[in-house]
Motif scaffolding. Sequence first.
Motif, PDB file in Angstrom:
ATOM      1  N   LEU A 154       0.812  -1.214   0.000  1.00 19.45           N
ATOM      2  CA  LEU A 154       0.000   0.000   0.000  1.00 19.45           C
ATOM      3  C   LEU A 154       0.852   1.273   0.000  1.00 19.45           C
ATOM      4  CD1 LEU A 154      -3.340   0.589   1.671  1.00 19.45           C
ATOM      5  CD2 LEU A 154      -1.563   2.295   1.977  1.00 19.45           C
ATOM      6  N   PRO A 155       1.869   1.396   0.857  1.00 19.17           N
ATOM      7  CA  PRO A 155       2.680   2.630   0.813  1.00 19.17           C
ATOM      8  C   PRO A 155       3.389   2.831  -0.531  1.00 19.17           C
ATOM      9  CG  PRO A 155       3.089   1.433   2.854  1.00 19.17           C
ATOM     10  CD  PRO A 155       2.265   0.537   1.988  1.00 19.17           C
ATOM     11  N   ARG A 156       3.896   1.746  -1.108  1.00 17.33           N
ATOM     12  CA  ARG A 156       4.585   1.881  -2.397  1.00 17.33           C
ATOM     13  C   ARG A 156       3.605   2.157  -3.534  1.00 17.33           C
ATOM     14  NH1 ARG A 156      10.332  -0.336  -2.646  1.00 17.33           N
ATOM     15  NH2 ARG A 156      10.778  -0.484  -0.446  1.00 17.33           N
ATOM     16  N   ALA A 157       2.408   1.569  -3.456  1.00 20.84           N
ATOM     17  CA  ALA A 157       1.383   1.845  -4.465  1.00 20.84           C
ATOM     18  C   ALA A 157       0.965   3.312  -4.396  1.00 20.84           C
ATOM     19  CB  ALA A 157       0.178   0.930  -4.270  1.00 20.84           C
ATOM     20  N   ALA A 158       0.840   3.840  -3.182  1.00 21.41           N
ATOM     21  CA  ALA A 158       0.496   5.248  -3.021  1.00 21.41           C
ATOM     22  C   ALA A 158       1.583   6.134  -3.620  1.00 21.41           C
ATOM     23  CB  ALA A 158       0.300   5.577  -1.543  1.00 21.41           C
ATOM     24  N   GLU A 159       2.827   5.779  -3.376  1.00 19.09           N
ATOM     25  CA  GLU A 159       3.942   6.530  -3.959  1.00 19.09           C
ATOM     26  C   GLU A 159       3.910   6.435  -5.486  1.00 19.09           C
ATOM     27  OE1 GLU A 159       8.829   6.439  -3.960  1.00 19.09           O
ATOM     28  OE2 GLU A 159       7.740   5.306  -2.431  1.00 19.09           O
ATOM     29  N   TYR A 160       3.628   5.258  -6.010  1.00 17.35           N
ATOM     30  CA  TYR A 160       3.542   5.027  -7.457  1.00 17.35           C
ATOM     31  C   TYR A 160       2.460   5.915  -8.082  1.00 17.35           C
ATOM     32  CZ  TYR A 160       3.070   2.282 -11.793  1.00 17.35           C
ATOM     33  OH  TYR A 160       3.019   1.876 -13.101  1.00 17.35           O
ATOM     34  N   LEU A 161       1.328   6.066  -7.369  1.00 18.36           N
ATOM     35  CA  LEU A 161       0.222   6.883  -7.876  1.00 18.36           C
ATOM     36  C   LEU A 161       0.388   8.370  -7.567  1.00 18.36           C
ATOM     37  CD1 LEU A 161      -2.775   4.595  -6.868  1.00 18.36           C
ATOM     38  CD2 LEU A 161      -1.868   4.969  -9.180  1.00 18.36           C
ATOM     39  N   GLY A 162       1.325   8.703  -6.677  1.00 19.53           N
ATOM     40  CA  GLY A 162       1.548  10.096  -6.318  1.00 19.53           C
ATOM     41  C   GLY A 162       0.519  10.633  -5.345  1.00 19.53           C
ATOM     42  N   ILE A 163      -0.004   9.765  -4.490  1.00 16.75           N
ATOM     43  CA  ILE A 163      -0.981  10.171  -3.482  1.00 16.75           C
ATOM     44  C   ILE A 163      -0.478   9.717  -2.117  1.00 16.75           C
ATOM     45  CG2 ILE A 163      -2.937  10.104  -5.073  1.00 16.75           C
ATOM     46  CD1 ILE A 163      -3.667   7.379  -3.928  1.00 16.75           C
ATOM     47  N   SER A 164      -1.153  10.157  -1.068  1.00 17.86           N
ATOM     48  CA  SER A 164      -0.726   9.748   0.269  1.00 17.86           C
ATOM     49  C   SER A 164      -1.213   8.327   0.566  1.00 17.86           C
ATOM     50  CB  SER A 164      -1.272  10.711   1.327  1.00 17.86           C
ATOM     51  OG  SER A 164      -2.636  10.455   1.570  1.00 17.86           O
ATOM     52  N   PRO A 165      -0.465   7.601   1.387  1.00 14.22           N
ATOM     53  CA  PRO A 165      -0.921   6.263   1.782  1.00 14.22           C
ATOM     54  C   PRO A 165      -2.282   6.297   2.473  1.00 14.22           C
ATOM     55  CG  PRO A 165       1.385   6.531   2.338  1.00 14.22           C
ATOM     56  CD  PRO A 165       0.884   7.874   1.883  1.00 14.22           C
ATOM     57  N   ASN A 166      -2.547   7.360   3.242  1.00 13.65           N
ATOM     58  CA  ASN A 166      -3.837   7.464   3.923  1.00 13.65           C
ATOM     59  C   ASN A 166      -4.982   7.554   2.916  1.00 13.65           C
ATOM     60  OD1 ASN A 166      -5.394   7.691   6.384  1.00 13.65           O
ATOM     61  ND2 ASN A 166      -5.799   9.792   5.716  1.00 13.65           N
ATOM     62  N   THR A 167      -4.790   8.317   1.850  1.00 10.25           N
ATOM     63  CA  THR A 167      -5.827   8.422   0.817  1.00 10.25           C
ATOM     64  C   THR A 167      -6.108   7.053   0.204  1.00 10.25           C
ATOM     65  OG1 THR A 167      -5.249  10.704   0.297  1.00 10.25           O
ATOM     66  CG2 THR A 167      -6.398   9.472  -1.420  1.00 10.25           C
ATOM     67  N   LEU A 168      -5.065   6.328  -0.122  1.00 12.74           N
ATOM     68  CA  LEU A 168      -5.236   5.005  -0.712  1.00 12.74           C
ATOM     69  C   LEU A 168      -5.912   4.053   0.274  1.00 12.74           C
ATOM     70  CD1 LEU A 168      -4.808   3.415  -3.277  1.00 12.74           C
ATOM     71  CD2 LEU A 168      -2.512   2.853  -2.493  1.00 12.74           C
ATOM     72  N   TYR A 169      -5.559   4.157   1.544  1.00 12.85           N
ATOM     73  CA  TYR A 169      -6.177   3.340   2.586  1.00 12.85           C
ATOM     74  C   TYR A 169      -7.677   3.625   2.662  1.00 12.85           C
ATOM     75  CZ  TYR A 169      -7.206   1.528   7.237  1.00 12.85           C
ATOM     76  OH  TYR A 169      -7.751   0.846   8.293  1.00 12.85           O
ATOM     77  N   VAL A 170      -8.054   4.905   2.660  1.00 12.12           N
ATOM     78  CA  VAL A 170      -9.468   5.296   2.731  1.00 12.12           C
ATOM     79  C   VAL A 170     -10.206   4.803   1.482  1.00 12.12           C
ATOM     80  CG1 VAL A 170     -11.051   7.267   2.722  1.00 12.12           C
ATOM     81  CG2 VAL A 170      -9.088   7.248   4.271  1.00 12.12           C
ATOM     82  N   TRP A 171      -9.617   4.996   0.308  1.00 10.06           N
ATOM     83  CA  TRP A 171     -10.240   4.516  -0.937  1.00 10.06           C
ATOM     84  C   TRP A 171     -10.476   3.016  -0.877  1.00 10.06           C
ATOM     85  CZ3 TRP A 171      -6.967   7.168  -5.315  1.00 10.06           C
ATOM     86  CH2 TRP A 171      -7.309   8.521  -5.385  1.00 10.06           C
TER      87      TRP A 171
END
Length: 88
Positions: free
Chosen positions: A15-32
């Motif tokens: 999740l943290p690396r995917a968030a970095e890959y997408l250019g968003i925060s890990p928290n945003t990806l977690y919420v999504w």
Amino acid sequence: MPEPRGASQAAFLTLPRAAEYLGISPNTLYVWRHRRQGPPSFRMGRRVMYRITALDEWVCDQERADSRSNRALNPLNRKPQRRSKAAK
């Protein structure tokens, strides 16, 4: 025959690396993920994982759904519609 993927060509991201890959925060990806709004993910053991191909496909889907990126969806490219006459 395809070459095996090395450490530098991982097929999955945490999740943290995917968030970095997408250019968003890990928290945003977690919420999504919990709202089932973001890219598809799955659990591999205790870790949440994302396929890189799924992330790329999800980004493309977002671009196609945006009227700024997709000329076919831009309302300014449509012919004006006539209002129907109101019933008296």
